[in-house]
Design an enzyme around this catalytic site. Structure first.
Site, PDB file in Angstrom:
ATOM      1  CB  ALA A 260      -0.889   0.019   1.236  1.00 47.84           C
ATOM      2  CE  LYS A 261       5.436   4.889  -0.311  1.00 49.34           C
ATOM      3  NZ  LYS A 261       6.586   3.985  -0.146  1.00 49.34           N
ATOM      4  N   GLY A 262       0.453   5.820   0.749  1.00 48.10           N
ATOM      5  CA  GLY A 262      -0.412   6.985   0.902  1.00 48.10           C
ATOM      6  C   GLY A 262       0.356   8.243   0.591  1.00 48.10           C
TER       7      GLY A 262
END
Ligand code: GLU
Length: 419
Positions: free
Chosen positions: A105-107
């Site tokens: 994931a990444k934000g």
């Protein structure tokens, strides 16, 4: 940065190549060409002067096939959904390369955090956390630091999540301060992993670190720690640079002094002085005649426009996605050895995993135990990739993707497609 460059398309091109090399049919891995979930949020902040500013935030979960989604959060004015999608996918491959039980994931938030006061920054982080809260959790998705985010910000994320749940949930985020469940060794883990990776490579090709000259692009947490640790191994760091300034010194730069200077001068190398040190451009830094180039900043730094000017014989990718596919092709012909990001910078997420395990066990490990286990995982992953690199006669990047894709596809096959 090249405006047409799309990091997600770049990731797909490498992925498709790896799938062909593995003999996969489209149907075997088509789901992995799409992120599982993409969340775009608006983050309103009442600024100190009373006006309201609305920032755009993202959280992308690429894959949860091998475990909870895992990956950092970055604050950057150029952040956008395609960048975050690519970074999320790279986390999937990275966690698979080092064989830890996570997906990717990444934000991100499109913001220059240097322009916010502490109060505005804290409010932005808390509101962003609240906006993405439905998809977070120790069993769902676990953020961590990335470009322009740090332990203090992770503490605010942990607190916001915990306040809404009604009890302390340290395992919802990694890279926290030690006092609230952070892990020893986490702060230096990415740079330490890069150092182990370089040593693993030099051993394979029979080179002594003491004979190596190195240039490091990027002087944030990853670049500065990498430079410091590899200098301790005997490498001569002749070039460093950050977003403000790049420096060259033939006899080697005093990295400890440069780190101290940057910490005291707004996280910037601008104005740093040493005898015989020269100010150069970022382009010159990347093109220095060194043995090792270590890009530790942003994506697409080595691209179709500058690949032919790169003189380093070895590139160790401390950043995520620093080399575009076009550049890979040029450098491959030149015989440049590129150690890919999904191996070289995996030390951070490995120690994040250790932090999460410690949080789940409510038991703290000592630093030697952490660093030794990191070293073991980095060595095993390096050897796994080296074997594929030699046996299949492919680049180390292709070997890393083959290893990662094979692991994720096997897991996918076992789980099947719901319903
Ligand atoms: N942001 C780091 C990376 O790109 C660390 C991620 C994590 O620890 O979850 O690998």
């Amino acid at each position: 940065m090249n405006k047409e460059y799309n990091p997600y398309q770049n990731m797909l091109r490498v992925l498709d190549d790896a799938a062909i090399k593995l003999g996969l049919q489209k149907n075997d891995y088509i789901t992995l060409r799409f992120p599982e979930r993409q969340l775009v949020v608006s983050v309103p902040v009442v600024m100190d002067d009373g006006h309201t500013e609305v920032f755009e935030g993202y959280r992308v979960q690429h894959s949860s096939t091998r475990g909870p989604c895992k990956g950092g959060i970055r604050f950057h004015p150029d952040s956008n959904i395609d960048e975050v999608k690519a970074l999320a996918a790279w986390m999937t491959w990275k966690c698979a390369v080092v064989n830890i039980p996570y997906g990717g994931a990444k934000g991100g938030i499109k913001v220059d955090p240097a322009k916010l006061t502490e109060n505005e920054l804290r409010k932005m982080v808390r509101r962003y956390t609240a906006m993405i809260l439905p998809v977070l959790g120790p069993e769902k998705d676990i953020p961590a630091p990335d470009v322009n985010t740090d332990a203090k910000i992770m503490a605010w994320i942990m607190d916001t999540f915990s306040m809404i749940k009604g009890y302390a949930v340290p395992a919802v985020v990694t890279g926290k301060p030690l006092e609230i469940g952070g892990s020893l060794g986490r702060n230096e883990a990415t740079g330490r992993g890069v150092m182990f990776t370089l040593l693993n490579l030099l051993e394979k090709i029979n080179c002594d670190p003491k004979n190596m000259t190195v240039a490091v692009q990027g002087f944030g947490n990853v670049g500065s720690v990498t430079a410091k640790l590899i200098q301790k191994q005997g490498c001569k760091i002749v070039g460093i640079g950050d977003a403000f300034c790049a420096l060259y010194k033939k006899t080697g730069i005093n990295i400890e002094a440069a780190i101290k200077y940057a910490a005291e001068n707004g996280k910037s190398l601008a104005g740093y002085q040493e005898d015989d040190i020269e100010i150069i451009t970022n382009d010159e830094l990347l093109a220095l005649d060194v043995d090792v180039l270590c890009p530790a900043a942003l994506e697409n730094q080595i691209n179709g426009d500058n690949a032919d000017r790169i003189r380093a014989k070895i590139i160790v990718e401390a950043a995520n996605g620093p080399t575009a596919k076009e550049a890979d092709e040029v450098l491959d012909i030149k015989g440049t050895k590129i150690v890919p990001d999904i191996l070289a910078n995996a030390g951070g997420v490995v120690v994040s995993y250790f932090e999460w395990v410690q949080n789940q066990e409510s038991f703290m490990w000592d630093e030697d135990y952490i660093n030794n286990n990191l070293k073991k995982i980095m060595k095993k992953s390096f050897d796994d990739i080296w074997k594929i690199h030699i046996e299949k006669n492919v680049s180390m990047r292709m070997a890393a993707y083959i290893l990662a894709l094979d692991r994720v596809v096997r897991a996918k096959r076992l789980r099947g497609v719901f319903p």
